[in-house]
Design a protein around this motif. Structure first.
Motif, mmCIF file in Angstrom:
data_model
loop_
_atom_site.group_PDB
_atom_site.id
_atom_site.type_symbol
_atom_site.label_atom_id
_atom_site.label_comp_id
_atom_site.label_asym_id
_atom_site.label_seq_id
_atom_site.Cartn_x
_atom_site.Cartn_y
_atom_site.Cartn_z
ATOM 1 N N THR A 36 34.872 63.360 18.998
ATOM 2 C CA THR A 36 34.487 62.352 19.294
ATOM 3 C C THR A 36 33.307 63.372 18.872
ATOM 4 O O THR A 36 32.138 62.194 17.940
ATOM 5 C CB THR A 36 34.140 62.006 20.420
ATOM 6 N N LYS A 40 31.188 61.827 15.129
ATOM 7 C CA LYS A 40 29.639 60.829 14.922
ATOM 8 C C LYS A 40 28.886 61.817 14.655
ATOM 9 O O LYS A 40 27.734 61.096 13.370
ATOM 10 C CB LYS A 40 29.197 60.894 16.456
ATOM 11 N N GLU A 110 24.891 67.415 20.835
ATOM 12 C CA GLU A 110 25.553 65.641 20.692
ATOM 13 C C GLU A 110 27.101 65.093 22.545
ATOM 14 O O GLU A 110 26.727 64.363 22.426
ATOM 15 C CB GLU A 110 26.160 65.800 19.666
ATOM 16 N N ALA A 527 37.499 58.745 15.387
ATOM 17 C CA ALA A 527 36.352 58.530 13.334
ATOM 18 C C ALA A 527 37.703 59.059 12.875
ATOM 19 O O ALA A 527 38.519 59.950 13.329
ATOM 20 C CB ALA A 527 35.723 59.171 13.431
#
Length: 624
Positions: A36, A40, A110, A527
């Motif tokens: 994830t 991003k 992140e 995504a």
């Protein structure tokens, strides 16, 4: 391990209920969180920028994620120093130090940011707008516009060298209050102590969070949330009292006298008395029994609006300075922390001028107690303006000695690119200042930019400015209204032509405007790149991951594909251009061929190896 959405929603609920966060470190073994995070940040502008190593998102693979997880599992992960560069600061001769982490560090940061953001977001103050999902500069300005009516004084706050001065031990103690996981806290501590490389010399850092790091904004918000809570729970209750200002008796006496004269038929006298009354406020401006204090913060800049005497505004400023120094070990900037009279002056916040409008001659028709009256409704309302120096500064970029000039750096670009560049620059500025009631003043900037644009095209094409208009002038229709502008059409074989336009951006005030780049909470679903990587199919040769590890090929921008000239472009260039993607999932063989400049010559060898392996497996099943 839980999927990303489930875990983040779980810890968000704990944050809402004020429960401590436990056993966080073991979530760093969860491949789903890294996927994830990768989905991003890979598209960020600085994703391909190198740190102190040559590592970039190029060649990203599931193996690399597993290597990071393995290092985390045995507590062997080590942060690398950031590469420090200096960038210019607005309205200052000083430069801002910016740290550039390596790619692996960006990925881990992140993951940490997602966890901290999900947990702390429900606990943050509603008056904080910087680096938060669904919030930004426009939401902060709208809060001021709607809720600060009648403000007398603005207190402009700026923390001196905020991000470089954050006390690490204090930050760690704040994290320990809510996060009960020693290994996770240690990992963040080591991140803060990683240091930086400048001119290839290592430097220790003794305070602050690394500017440019992905996790730095959420850490600074956790730190400055103490300031928000102090203002919200101490200062605002202390300097807020009364339900409304007392009525101005002089005003109401004059209005009653005017009404009496009107009933007696003396219309001229009634009009005179009414005009005299309209020079007075309807309520007592300096009512000692009425106080209001409002607050908004964006990153290290904050603004307070106060209704009351200046002496109390000075007290508020002093209390803020003492709290920052004693509790947070920070200092207010003496040159930037100002007390501004709201009606006669303007405060500067987020690039806007913030003022209170006072115009007795401006009347608005509205219904009051069942009657339609013309009232001075504009008085006391917040006004947001484009600062004059901003207009001048932006216009001067396209001028030389007061005259619009061509831009030499664009002369080697195509006409399409030149027009697109000017349009993007102008659109970005207009969209940011869409909340300003004097947005129309950007017409002067548009004129300077259009002159510079046409002179740049004329200089490139070796023709006159008039001929540029003859060639490219067009009528652009927006919301049914025509605007004069320029249009460049770039034909494409077998596809719709590309169109670049200059103009057609109405300078229309819109207080509800929102910047498109405001971050949102996006936890649900994968995504596109994650799905392609997990599909385990090479997008060049079409083989599945049988003997080779899949890797992702990254390029910085699609325009980089244009450097491949010649009669026959490489196949991978054609495919990426056709898909309009900056990434391509490849097997290691194809990826090595791509970087070696070979036209995937080893694909046939690879296919033969795959077929031979499949035949061997089939024989083993058939032989009893």
């Amino acid at each position: 391990m839980q999927d990303t959405k489930t875990y983040l929603e779980l810890i968000q609920e704990r944050g809402k209920r004020g429960l401590p966060l436990e056993r966080v470190y073991r979530q760093l073994f969860n491949q789903e969180l890294y996927l994830t995070a990768y989905g991003k940040i890979y598209r960020n502008k600085g994703a391909m920028t190198k740190g102190v190593t040559q590592e970039t998102p190029d060649s990203m693979s599931l193996d690399k994620i597993q290597a990071i997880i393995e290092a985390m599992r045995y507590e062997r992960y080590r942060w690398t120093p950031v590469r420090r560069v200096s960038i210019e600061k607005k309205h200052s001769t000083k430069k801002r130090a910016l740290g550039l982490p390596t790619w692996s560090d960006k990925l881990v940061q992140e993951v940490i940011r997602m966890i901290l953001s999900a947990y702390y977001e429900p606990q943050f103050c509603e008056h904080s707008h910087g680096f938060r999902p669904g919030r930004g500069c426009h939401t902060a300005l709208r809060e001021i516009y709607y809720h600060w009516t009648g403000t007398t004084w603005f207190i402009e706050g700026d923390i001196s060298q905020c991000f470089d001065s954050l006390d690490r031990e204090l930050l760690i103690s704040m994290l320990r209050e809510k996060i009960q996981d020693g290994r996770f806290i240690t990992l963040i501590r080591e991140l803060l102590k990683a240091g930086y490389m400048e001119d290839w010399r290592y430097h220790h850092t003794l305070s602050g969070t690394p500017q440019g790091g992905i996790v730095s904004p959420i850490l600074s918000n956790i730190y400055l949330d103490k300031l928000d809570k102090f203002v919200e729970t101490v200062l605002i209750p202390r300097y807020t009292k009364g339900n409304k200002r007392a009525d101005n008796r002089e005003y109401h006496n004059l209005m009653r006298a005017a009404q009496s004269q009107k009933k007696k038929g003396r219309k001229q006298e009634a009009t005179r008395l009414r005009k005299q009354a309209q020079k007075l406020p309807t309520q007592v401006p300096n009512d000692p029994n009425y106080r209001r204090l409002n607050y908004v913060r964006y990153a290290d800049d904050f603004l307070l609006g106060f209704v009351g005497p200046r002496s109390e505004a000075e007290e508020i400023k002093q209390q803020l300075a003492e709290f920052l120094q004693n509790e947070l070990k920070l200092e207010l900037s003496k040159t930037k922390t100002l007390i501004t009279h709201a009606r006669s002056e303007a405060a500067r916040f987020l690039g806007y001028e913030v003022t209170v409008i006072q115009e007795n001659t401006e009347h608005t028709s509205c219904r009051v107690r069942g009657k339609r009256l013309n009232v001075r409704r504009v008085n006391g309302r917040i006004g947001l303006r484009v600062p004059r120096d901003v207009r001048e500064e932006k216009s001067n970029r396209y001028r030389e000695k007061g005259k619009a000039m061509h831009r030499t750096e664009l002369l080697n670009d195509t006409d399409f690119t030149i027009v697109s560049t000017y349009q993007l620059e102008y659109r970005g500025l207009v969209n940011y200042y869409r909340l300003a009631y004097n947005l129309h003043t950007l017409n002067a900037l548009k004129w300077a930019m259009e002159k510079s644009l046409t002179k740049t095209l004329a200089h490139k094409l070796k023709i006159s400015v008039k001929k540029v208009y003859d060639r490219y002038e067009a009528e652009i229709e927006v919301d049914g209204k025509p605007y004069k502008g320029l249009r460049v059409i770039k034909p494409r074989e077998g596809k719709k032509p590309l169109v670049a336009e200059w103009g057609g951006i109405p300078l229309k005030w819109d207080i509800q405007a929102t910047l498109e780049d405001q971050p949102r909470h996006v936890w649900g679903g994968r995504a596109e790149l994650e799905k392609r990587l997990l599909a385990q199919v090479c997008e060049m040769c079409g083989t599945t991951n049988i003997t080779d590890q899949l890797e992702v090929h990254h390029i910085r921008a699609l325009k980089g594909l244009q450097k491949h000239t010649g009669r026959e472009k490489p196949e991978w260039v054609k495919r990426m251009a056709a898909r309009q993607r900056k990434t391509m999932v490849l097997c290691r063989t194809c990826h090595d061929d791509l970087h070696a400049g070979q036209p995937m010559t080893r694909q046939t060898i690879k296919l033969k190896e795959v077929l031979d392996l499949q035949k061997q497996r089939l024989r083993r099943r058939l032989i009893p």
